[in-house]
Write a protein that holds these residues in place. Structure first.
Motif, short mmCIF file in Angstrom:
data_model
loop_
_atom_site.label_atom_id
_atom_site.label_comp_id
_atom_site.label_asym_id
_atom_site.label_seq_id
_atom_site.Cartn_x
_atom_site.Cartn_y
_atom_site.Cartn_z
N GLU A 132 -39.59 17.08 21.88
CA GLU A 132 -38.13 17.10 21.71
C GLU A 132 -37.56 15.74 21.31
OE1 GLU A 132 -35.08 18.94 24.70
OE2 GLU A 132 -35.40 16.84 25.26
N ILE A 133 -36.54 15.80 20.46
CA ILE A 133 -35.71 14.62 20.21
C ILE A 133 -34.39 14.89 20.92
CG2 ILE A 133 -34.61 13.14 18.50
CD1 ILE A 133 -36.56 14.16 16.41
N LEU A 134 -34.01 13.97 21.79
CA LEU A 134 -32.73 14.09 22.50
C LEU A 134 -31.75 13.11 21.86
CD1 LEU A 134 -31.10 15.17 24.97
CD2 LEU A 134 -32.01 13.21 26.25
N THR A 135 -30.58 13.63 21.48
CA THR A 135 -29.56 12.74 20.92
C THR A 135 -28.22 13.07 21.56
OG1 THR A 135 -28.68 11.82 18.86
CG2 THR A 135 -29.10 14.19 18.87
N THR A 136 -27.14 12.49 21.04
CA THR A 136 -25.84 12.70 21.66
C THR A 136 -24.92 13.46 20.71
OG1 THR A 136 -24.56 10.81 20.89
CG2 THR A 136 -26.16 10.39 22.65
N THR A 137 -23.78 13.88 21.23
CA THR A 137 -22.79 14.57 20.39
C THR A 137 -21.91 13.56 19.66
OG1 THR A 137 -21.30 14.64 22.29
CG2 THR A 137 -22.66 16.59 21.91
N HIS A 138 -22.23 12.26 19.78
CA HIS A 138 -21.36 11.21 19.22
C HIS A 138 -21.96 10.54 17.98
CE1 HIS A 138 -19.52 11.78 23.13
NE2 HIS A 138 -20.69 11.51 23.68
N GLU A 139 -23.06 11.12 17.46
CA GLU A 139 -23.73 10.49 16.30
C GLU A 139 -22.96 10.76 15.01
OE1 GLU A 139 -26.24 8.51 17.28
OE2 GLU A 139 -25.60 9.33 19.21
N PHE A 140 -23.03 9.80 14.10
CA PHE A 140 -22.46 10.00 12.77
C PHE A 140 -23.47 10.80 11.94
CE2 PHE A 140 -20.95 7.94 8.60
CZ PHE A 140 -19.94 8.87 8.45
N ARG A 148 -32.24 15.66 12.69
CA ARG A 148 -32.40 17.09 12.43
C ARG A 148 -33.56 17.35 11.45
NH1 ARG A 148 -31.47 21.12 9.16
NH2 ARG A 148 -30.77 19.77 7.48
N LEU A 149 -33.62 16.53 10.39
CA LEU A 149 -34.68 16.72 9.39
C LEU A 149 -36.05 16.46 9.99
CD1 LEU A 149 -32.96 15.02 6.31
CD2 LEU A 149 -33.51 17.47 6.55
N ALA A 150 -36.13 15.44 10.86
CA ALA A 150 -37.43 15.13 11.49
C ALA A 150 -37.84 16.28 12.41
CB ALA A 150 -37.34 13.82 12.27
N ALA A 151 -36.90 16.79 13.18
CA ALA A 151 -37.22 17.89 14.11
C ALA A 151 -37.71 19.10 13.31
CB ALA A 151 -36.00 18.24 14.95
N GLU A 152 -37.03 19.37 12.21
CA GLU A 152 -37.41 20.52 11.38
C GLU A 152 -38.81 20.33 10.80
OE1 GLU A 152 -34.22 22.62 8.78
OE2 GLU A 152 -35.33 21.29 7.45
N ARG A 153 -39.06 19.12 10.31
CA ARG A 153 -40.35 18.82 9.67
C ARG A 153 -41.52 18.96 10.64
NH1 ARG A 153 -42.53 14.85 5.71
NH2 ARG A 153 -44.28 13.83 6.71
N TYR A 154 -41.30 18.51 11.89
CA TYR A 154 -42.42 18.51 12.85
C TYR A 154 -42.42 19.73 13.78
CZ TYR A 154 -43.33 13.78 11.29
OH TYR A 154 -43.64 12.68 10.52
N GLY A 155 -41.43 20.63 13.60
CA GLY A 155 -41.35 21.78 14.51
C GLY A 155 -40.96 21.34 15.91
N ALA A 156 -40.27 20.22 16.00
CA ALA A 156 -39.81 19.73 17.31
C ALA A 156 -38.43 20.32 17.59
CB ALA A 156 -39.73 18.21 17.29
N THR A 157 -37.99 20.23 18.82
CA THR A 157 -36.65 20.72 19.14
C THR A 157 -35.68 19.54 19.18
OG1 THR A 157 -37.18 20.64 21.48
CG2 THR A 157 -37.36 22.78 20.41
N LEU A 158 -34.42 19.86 18.99
CA LEU A 158 -33.37 18.85 18.97
C LEU A 158 -32.32 19.27 19.98
CD1 LEU A 158 -31.58 16.62 17.78
CD2 LEU A 158 -31.08 18.13 15.87
N ARG A 159 -31.95 18.34 20.85
CA ARG A 159 -30.94 18.66 21.87
C ARG A 159 -29.91 17.54 21.88
NH1 ARG A 159 -31.28 18.31 27.56
NH2 ARG A 159 -33.38 17.46 27.36
N GLN A 160 -28.64 17.91 22.10
CA GLN A 160 -27.57 16.92 22.12
C GLN A 160 -26.92 16.90 23.50
OE1 GLN A 160 -25.75 18.84 18.50
NE2 GLN A 160 -25.04 16.75 18.19
N VAL A 161 -26.54 15.70 23.93
CA VAL A 161 -25.85 15.56 25.20
C VAL A 161 -24.56 14.78 24.97
CG1 VAL A 161 -27.30 13.54 25.77
CG2 VAL A 161 -26.08 14.70 27.59
N SER A 162 -23.50 15.20 25.65
CA SER A 162 -22.22 14.51 25.54
C SER A 162 -22.16 13.42 26.62
CB SER A 162 -21.09 15.52 25.73
OG SER A 162 -19.92 14.87 26.14
N LEU A 163 -21.70 12.21 26.25
CA LEU A 163 -21.72 11.08 27.19
C LEU A 163 -20.38 10.88 27.89
CD1 LEU A 163 -23.83 8.49 25.17
CD2 LEU A 163 -24.58 10.33 26.68
#
Ligand SMILES: Cc1ncc(COP(=O)(O)O)c(C=O)c1O
Length: 430
Positions: A132-140, A148-163
């Motif tokens: 998994e790649i964990l990111t935030t809801t505040h990214e540009f 998103r592209l990396a997650a798609e390419r590697y079949g990884a999941t992407l999750r966002q957290v609000s800070l």
């Protein structure tokens, strides 16, 4: 036959040497600093987060290299990049940058902007399906999309957290807690931004990396979480050594707050972190990959920053002139620049906070402040606010996020008079 006046033929190319511009200004005087820029004096330039206007030393360096390349492109490029690899100009540039980041020159990859740096990092981190790649809801957009592209390419999941719910009331403790407590067993990458460009909140990276180190301590090396930072709006603004923030990778354009050549940027990374990356684009700044090609073998040894710096030929007059931007900051002083940017933006916040028709969206706490002042004006759309400011000679903008707002960003080119002028225009919008 040589006559007494004939010119001897040089057999050795001259050793590569960075052009060093004369600094004929007073770094202690902000009006003198402003005099280094060709910015239109009729306007109050309050969008300094965007694409920079060059200070004179950067213009001079670009002119110098462009002229040399115009005169004899083959010899100048060959002498300065390839004839003596250990002395190549890109290394001198990286050494100058390393004085600013802390750490050493070989931790730095030279890129074209923040976006390219982020793309090279995420594309190069090999993830496995289910990780998994964990990111935030505040990214540009460029950061979110690179992830998103990396997650798609590697079949990884992407999750966002609000800070935070309310940007103006964000707190260090809550942000770090929400972020690090969201790290799960499958998380391998934590993707964050140092200074959020939607509302101007600073995420304290040192506190995040300290909390993440506690998580990583209990994990096997292959399960540890890499911390990747979009650092562009802190770099050239805040007084911190990137190499001491504790992140694994830090990507920033140097054509915004750093006042460097357009189309320039860096990625800083720890040696151990670079070793976990696969290069995406063949490099001309590293010897080993090209030697391996000549010798019909695969490159040996751990991947290094230089291997990830994209080749082929580049706009070298811009690449080499990056050093002058860092020398300009060095001359004025990183701490003084940070003080000035915080003071000018602080004055904008103070002024806006007193207007009943304005809602300030950026936090006022010093530790959460950098170069952005984000706000709403009651009953007026952000684009209309920016337009009215522009009609009055004040250059601001409306943020391009789904939740848009009006935004100022004061920099070292501004004066107190610019701040007063901007505040007067917003005051009159009541
Ligand atoms: C947070 C953030 N990251 C990345 C970028 C893109 O920077 P660059 O043009 O250097 O790729 C921006 C643009 O302002 C930004 O606000």
């Amino acid at each position: 036959m040589h006559t007494a006046t004939s010119v001897p033929v040089k057999t050795e190319p001259p050793p590569p040497r960075l052009f060093e511009a004369a600094h004929d200004f007073d770094p202690m005087d902000w009006a003198s600093v402003r005099g280094q820029f060709k910015l239109d004096p009729a306007l109050a330039h309050l969008s300094n987060f965007y694409l920079c206007s060059y200070p004179k030393p950067v213009r001079d360096a670009i002119d110098f290299y462009r002229d040399a390349l115009d005169r004899d492109p083959h010899s100048f490029l060959n002498d300065n990049m390839f004839a003596r690899p250990e002395q190549a100009l890109w290394r001198r540039v990286a050494e100058t940058i390393a004085r600013y980041t802390g750490g050493s020159f070989d931790e730095i990859a030279l890129t074209g902007n923040t976006t390219l740096g982020l793309g090279l990092v995420y594309n190069g981190i090999a993830l496995r399906p289910g990780q998994e790649i964990l990111t935030t809801t505040h990214e540009f957009y460029p950061h979110y999309e690179a992830v998103r592209l990396a997650a798609e390419r590697y079949g990884a999941t992407l999750r966002q957290v609000s800070l935070y719910e309310d940007s103006a009331r964000a707190s260090v403790g809550e942000m770090v807690d929400r972020l690090v407590s969201a790290v799960g067993p499958q998380t391998r990458v934590l993707a964050v931004t140092w200074v959020h460009s939607n509302f101007g909140v600073v995420l304290p990276i040192t506190a995040v990396s300290a909390a993440l180190a506690a998580v990583n301590r209990d994990r096997a090396p292959e399960d540890q979480v890499l911390l990747v930072v979009d650092g562009v709006h802190g770099f050239g603004v805040l007084d911190e050594d990137v190499a001491r923030m504790g992140c694994d990778f830090f990507a920033a354009g140097t054509h915004k707050w750093m006042l460097g050549p357009h189309g320039s940027g860096i990625v800083w990374g720890k040696a151990a972190s670079w070793a976990r990356i696969r290069p995406t684009i063949p490099s001309l700044m590293a010897r080993e990959p090209a030697n391996a090609w000549r010798e019909s073998r695969t490159p040996a040894g751990p991947v290094q920053a230089a291997w990830v710096s994209p080749g082929g030929f580049l706009a070298y007059e811009h690449i080499w002139a990056i050093a002058e931007a860092f020398r300009f900051h060095e001359r004025i002083g990183r701490a003084r620049i940070a003080e000035r940017i915080l003071a000018l933006n602080g004055a904008l916040k103070d002024g806006l906070a007193q207007m009943s028709h304005v809602r300030l969206l950026s936090p006022r706490a010093r530790e959460l402040s950098a170069g952005f002042v984000c706000f709403d004006v009651e009953g007026i759309a952000p684009k209309e606010v920016a337009l009215r400011l522009r009609q009055a000679g004040v250059i601001a903008n409306a943020t391009p996020y789904a939740r848009s707002c009006a935004r100022f960003s004061a920099g070292i080119v501004n004066s107190e008079a610019d701040i007063e002028r901007a505040l007067a225009v917003v005051r009159a919008m009541r």
